[in-house]
Design an enzyme around this catalytic site. Sequence first.
Site, PDB file in Angstrom:
ATOM      1  N   ASP A  80       0.818  -1.213   0.000  1.00 46.28           N
ATOM      2  CA  ASP A  80       0.000   0.000   0.000  1.00 46.28           C
ATOM      3  C   ASP A  80       0.856   1.269   0.000  1.00 46.28           C
ATOM      4  OD1 ASP A  80       0.986  -0.284   2.489  1.00 46.28           O
ATOM      5  OD2 ASP A  80      -0.898   0.021   3.551  1.00 46.28           O
ATOM      6  N   HIS A 104      19.966   2.650 -21.503  1.00 52.98           N
ATOM      7  CA  HIS A 104      19.134   2.972 -20.341  1.00 52.98           C
ATOM      8  C   HIS A 104      19.645   2.263 -19.083  1.00 52.98           C
ATOM      9  CE1 HIS A 104      15.495   4.277 -23.004  1.00 52.98           C
ATOM     10  NE2 HIS A 104      16.487   5.134 -23.019  1.00 52.98           N
ATOM     11  N   ASP A 123      24.457  10.441 -17.102  1.00 51.14           N
ATOM     12  CA  ASP A 123      23.308  11.130 -17.711  1.00 51.14           C
ATOM     13  C   ASP A 123      22.337  11.381 -16.572  1.00 51.14           C
ATOM     14  OD1 ASP A 123      21.029  11.945 -19.041  1.00 51.14           O
ATOM     15  OD2 ASP A 123      21.090  10.353 -20.550  1.00 51.14           O
ATOM     16  N   ASP A 167      18.507  17.874 -18.399  1.00 56.19           N
ATOM     17  CA  ASP A 167      18.863  16.558 -18.958  1.00 56.19           C
ATOM     18  C   ASP A 167      20.262  16.680 -19.551  1.00 56.19           C
ATOM     19  OD1 ASP A 167      18.994  14.093 -20.143  1.00 56.19           O
ATOM     20  OD2 ASP A 167      17.409  14.459 -21.623  1.00 56.19           O
ATOM     21  N   HIS A 170      20.760   5.907 -31.501  1.00 57.17           N
ATOM     22  CA  HIS A 170      19.629   6.764 -31.120  1.00 57.17           C
ATOM     23  C   HIS A 170      19.658   8.075 -31.896  1.00 57.17           C
ATOM     24  CE1 HIS A 170      22.245   9.298 -28.561  1.00 57.17           C
ATOM     25  NE2 HIS A 170      22.778   8.180 -28.078  1.00 57.17           N
ATOM     26  N   HIS A 220      15.796  15.667 -28.350  1.00 62.64           N
ATOM     27  CA  HIS A 220      14.338  15.688 -28.160  1.00 62.64           C
ATOM     28  C   HIS A 220      13.964  17.014 -27.527  1.00 62.64           C
ATOM     29  CE1 HIS A 220      15.298  14.876 -23.911  1.00 62.64           C
ATOM     30  NE2 HIS A 220      16.182  14.010 -24.366  1.00 62.64           N
ATOM     31  N   HIS A 264      11.267  14.042 -22.118  1.00 65.27           N
ATOM     32  CA  HIS A 264      11.037  13.870 -23.557  1.00 65.27           C
ATOM     33  C   HIS A 264       9.738  14.620 -23.816  1.00 65.27           C
ATOM     34  CE1 HIS A 264      13.615   9.956 -23.773  1.00 65.27           C
ATOM     35  NE2 HIS A 264      14.293  11.018 -23.433  1.00 65.27           N
ATOM     36  N   GLU A 267      22.427  15.527 -28.148  1.00 62.30           N
ATOM     37  CA  GLU A 267      23.085  14.466 -27.394  1.00 62.30           C
ATOM     38  C   GLU A 267      23.621  13.320 -28.261  1.00 62.30           C
ATOM     39  OE1 GLU A 267      20.338  12.027 -25.040  1.00 62.30           O
ATOM     40  OE2 GLU A 267      18.760  13.464 -25.477  1.00 62.30           O
ATOM     41  N   TYR A 307      28.914   4.212 -29.082  1.00 66.39           N
ATOM     42  CA  TYR A 307      28.857   3.112 -28.104  1.00 66.39           C
ATOM     43  C   TYR A 307      29.467   1.874 -28.757  1.00 66.39           C
ATOM     44  CZ  TYR A 307      25.399   6.540 -26.729  1.00 66.39           C
ATOM     45  OH  TYR A 307      24.773   7.723 -26.434  1.00 66.39           O
ATOM     46  N   ARG A 349      28.651   9.765 -24.525  1.00 62.78           N
ATOM     47  CA  ARG A 349      27.572  10.655 -24.973  1.00 62.78           C
ATOM     48  C   ARG A 349      27.839  12.027 -24.345  1.00 62.78           C
ATOM     49  NH1 ARG A 349      23.699   7.716 -23.863  1.00 62.78           N
ATOM     50  NH2 ARG A 349      22.932   8.400 -21.832  1.00 62.78           N
ATOM     51  N   GLU A 377      25.647  15.566 -23.801  1.00 63.64           N
ATOM     52  CA  GLU A 377      24.280  16.079 -23.959  1.00 63.64           C
ATOM     53  C   GLU A 377      24.130  17.442 -23.287  1.00 63.64           C
ATOM     54  OE1 GLU A 377      21.254  13.740 -21.918  1.00 63.64           O
ATOM     55  OE2 GLU A 377      19.689  14.641 -23.164  1.00 63.64           O
TER      56      GLU A 377
END
Length: 439
Positions: free
Chosen positions: A36, A241, A258, A270, A349, A353, A360, A383, A387, A411, A413
Amino acid sequence: MKDFEVFRGRRAKFLTQLGGKAAIIPAASLVIHHADCEYPFRQNSDFWYLTGFDEPDAVALFLPFRPEGEKYILFVKPRDPKTEVWQGFLWGSEGAVNEFGADIAHSLDDLPNLIGHYLSGAEGIAFRIGKQSSIETLVLKTWAEQLEKSQRGEACPSEIVPPCPILHQMRLYKDEIEIKSIREATRISAEAHELARKITSPGMNERQLQGAIEGYFLQQGARGPAYGSIVAGGDNACILHYTANNSILRDGDLLLIDAGCSLMDYYNGDITRTFPINGKFTSEQKALYEIVLEAQENAIKAATPRNSAEVVHYSALKILVEGLVDLGLLRGNVESLIEQDAYRHIYMHRTGHWLGLDVHDVGAYRLGEYPLELNAGMVLTVEPGLYISDRLEIPKGQPEIHERWKGIGIRIEDDILVTQEKPEVLTKLALKSVDQMEY
Ligand code: GLY
Ligand code: MN
Ligand code: MN
């Protein structure tokens, strides 16, 4: 409420654009984490954008066809000492009118009885189907009842349409209050990246840095991380991710972070930075880092009015693919490699965005077959990354990758405000040149 006028202005614009339609915009509900226990509340961004009201389960009605003083109706949880002693203060209908500018407010308990009354006279209903089942059931039932009555000659809404085309076009252009908040979110996020890089050393666990970054967000008054922070040493950075954040940082590896904060008003930063854990790039790491940085800087320069997000993407992609060909990691003509997606095992990718109330953020990228033109007031991330791992199959005709390149994930960004002049890098407090990444 201090930003009262801003929300009022947005509602006025939304009401005008609805024409003769009613809009029903529900708040978010609490989400169960386990048993809960609930996750911290996160308001629905469309609802927040129009109301500034931060309680769960409320419902806002926008009724442009009704007289002044009856166009903006809020249904909210009723005040109740027994509930409030467990869950905290509720504004109730009086607060909804006095503090949040509703023309009329009711208890949520009255919604089933009153919704039909408020929708009568609407030419159509703007409501997002497929998101919240309980309110959707009520809206459809009400509409079905009105359709029945229409057979006896009464007017009734002729269609249900999504409110998104109007609302999300509005949200694509940030107003001054939004830009101020995004500046604050990006400042805190950038400072957290600086802090993290300065304390990084081999032997630390990724989550120690996650703790430092997210702790800084909270210390600065933010709500918390805008999304699952990625703190990825070495090959973990090749998992786009990666949020496990539970590995030991190895001497000689890169660290990709990131992370960005979300403010109390839900605006976000971001940012991604990548740097050597021991303070010195290897020659392979440096070669790849320089390509990503050049690609990113080239793409940022392209984020100007009349270009599109697609032009920004290709401005980065061209430099990435050229660089990979120069290093022998791709083989062939740059244009053909791009056309054939032959780089996708290394760059999988897009380059960015929209950024706003959602990380996003909403808003179209294309208008029919044409890419949407950038314009002053839009905010987007830039970004690019590379990889190098052996997770994906190498496309036919492309070279095998030597072991010395593997386990390098990079990366970079930044968050960019499009202006009439040069693009403004909102995240420039987070350093990124090769020299600045080394110590
Ligand atoms: N952190 C999510 C993204 O960069 O899109
Ligand atoms: Mn990011
Ligand atoms: Mn991003």
